[in-house]
Enzyme design. Structure first.
Site, PDB file in Angstrom:
ATOM      1  N   SER A  36       4.906   2.238   8.199  1.00 26.41           N
ATOM      2  CA  SER A  36       4.535   1.110   7.350  1.00 26.41           C
ATOM      3  C   SER A  36       5.704   0.710   6.453  1.00 26.41           C
ATOM      4  O   SER A  36       6.285   1.545   5.762  1.00 26.41           O
ATOM      5  CB  SER A  36       3.330   1.469   6.477  1.00 26.41           C
ATOM      6  OG  SER A  36       2.168   1.546   7.248  1.00 26.41           O
TER       7      SER A  36
ATOM      8  N   HIS B 245       0.825  -1.224   0.000  1.00 24.26           N
ATOM      9  CA  HIS B 245       0.000   0.000   0.000  1.00 24.26           C
ATOM     10  C   HIS B 245       0.854   1.267   0.000  1.00 24.26           C
ATOM     11  O   HIS B 245       0.365   2.337  -0.355  1.00 24.26           O
ATOM     12  CB  HIS B 245      -0.982  -0.003   1.183  1.00 24.26           C
ATOM     13  CG  HIS B 245      -0.362   0.260   2.521  1.00 24.26           C
ATOM     14  ND1 HIS B 245      -0.061  -0.734   3.430  1.00 24.26           N
ATOM     15  CD2 HIS B 245       0.010   1.417   3.123  1.00 24.26           C
ATOM     16  CE1 HIS B 245       0.440  -0.198   4.518  1.00 24.26           C
ATOM     17  NE2 HIS B 245       0.507   1.111   4.357  1.00 24.26           N
TER      18      HIS B 245
ATOM     19  N   ASP C 143       0.113  -7.607   1.299  1.00 20.28           N
ATOM     20  CA  ASP C 143       0.540  -6.215   1.516  1.00 20.28           C
ATOM     21  C   ASP C 143       2.056  -6.080   1.550  1.00 20.28           C
ATOM     22  O   ASP C 143       2.611  -5.356   2.371  1.00 20.28           O
ATOM     23  CB  ASP C 143      -0.065  -5.651   2.810  1.00 20.28           C
ATOM     24  CG  ASP C 143       0.015  -4.125   2.867  1.00 20.28           C
ATOM     25  OD1 ASP C 143       0.021  -3.504   1.799  1.00 20.28           O
ATOM     26  OD2 ASP C 143       0.106  -3.576   3.979  1.00 20.28           O
TER      27      ASP C 143
END
Length: 348
Positions: free
Chosen positions: A200, A92, A122
């Protein structure tokens, strides 16, 4: 009489956290992305009215009558795991990016190219463009983690480089379905080490400075303060497939699962997984699996629940035959099922 040595001489001033970050921290990078977003304009109105900001404000019209484009920027973290300039991050983070800039801890800034990404897990692999040498992180073994082990999250939240937070491993094999997340296939490491926006794709380190996970999300709202990371063993396997072919195969047999209901309120959940749906024409359907069958073992290994069934199927891979034993009424039945890739299993 001999004098006692000062306490400061006997104790190291460097914590194990600082030593751990020194080992792999140089390989943590900042990823900055940019993509062009086009917004539709508002037609059918006089140009003079559209030029009046008070008119636009009153009617809630955001822009001009002609389509506009703007550059949307994003940021995340990553970790270099290969000396040839390969880094792991979240899918993402790089989704839809037109350009990708990577900032290293030594001040260098280079362009990056997405080698491949997998939205189901992901994860994405990015290749640095240019000549090294590139710092690399030491990868650990996530299968050896225990609840209560130290966990060190490293990343660049809010653009603040080399931010380090400390916590412990709170849980292992936390399935994303327990978090209310659909469309992903992940068993995650749960930690109370703070994982903030921008973290992230950064690494989760153990006390020895080895990467044991890739930070992926933080729970906000009720239950806030929980962070989650993809186990590095799973991430490495995904990375190898992405580097090799740019995509990942996901073995599926075409069933929907749920835990076995407890016999009494408050009682422990029995082992196994109940088949709630069977994809018509899929491998499970062809093998003879039925709704309400309870999967109790795969290849002789007892299944604790739905997550264990999914892991067992994924670990064998596409085209590898499985022996699935189910409880059907009062009988036990063993069937052979051959998983196929998710992309070939069309929804009903």
């Amino acid at each position: 009489m001999a004098q006692a040595a000062p306490a400061s001489a006997a104790l190291s001033r460097e914590s194990f956290v600082a030593a751990a970050v020194k080992r792999s921290g140089a390989a943590v990078v900042t990823l900055e992305t940019a993509r062009t977003v086009r917004s539709p304009g508002v037609s059918g109105l006089p140009r003079g009215l559209m030029a009046d900001p008070m008119f636009r404000h009153f009617f809630g019209i955001p822009g001009t009558a002609t389509p506009r484009s703007r550059v949307q920027r994003g940021q995340g973290s990553g970790v270099i795991f290969d000396a040839e300039g390969l880094l792991l991050t979240n899918a993402h983070v790089v989704e839809g990016a037109d350009t990708l800039s990577v900032g290293l801890s030594d001040g260098r800034r280079v362009s990056g190219r997405v080698v491949g990404k997998d939205t189901l897990t992901d994860l994405a692999v990015v290749r640095l463009e240019g000549k090294g040498p590139w710092p690399t992180a030491t990868l650990g073994n996530s299968d050896q983690l225990n609840v209560g082990d130290w966990a060190i999250a490293v990343g660049n939240p809010f653009g603040l480089e080399n931010t380090v937070t400390l916590g412990i491993i709170s849980n292992l094999n936390r399935n994303v379905s327990q978090l209310g997340i659909s469309g992903k296939r992940l068993d995650l490491i749960q930690t109370d080490a703070a994982i903030n926006p921008g973290n992230s794709g950064g690494p989760l380190l153990n006390a020895d400075g080895e990467v044991v996970g890739i930070n992926t999300l933080v729970r906000s709202g009720p239950g806030a303060g929980l962070g989650f990371a993809i186990p590095i063993n799973r991430a490495q396997a995904i990375a190898r497939e992405l580097v090799k072919s740019g995509r990942v195969q996901h073995p599926m047999v075409g069933i929907g699962l749920s835990p076995v209901p407890s016999p009494n309120p408050g009682a422990a959940v029995p082992p196994g997984a109940v088949i709630r749906s069977v994809q018509p024409g899929g491998p499970a359907d062809k093998a003879g699996l039925k709704v309400d069958d309870v999967i109790i073992s795969i290849d002789g290994r007892t299944m604790k629940g739905p997550a264990a069934v999914v892991s067992a199927i994924e670990s064998r891979g596409v085209g590898e035959r499985l022996r699935i034993t189910v409880r059907r009424g009062e009988d036990e039945v063993t069937l052979e099922v051959t998983p196929v890739d998710l992309s070939t299993l069309q929804p009903a």
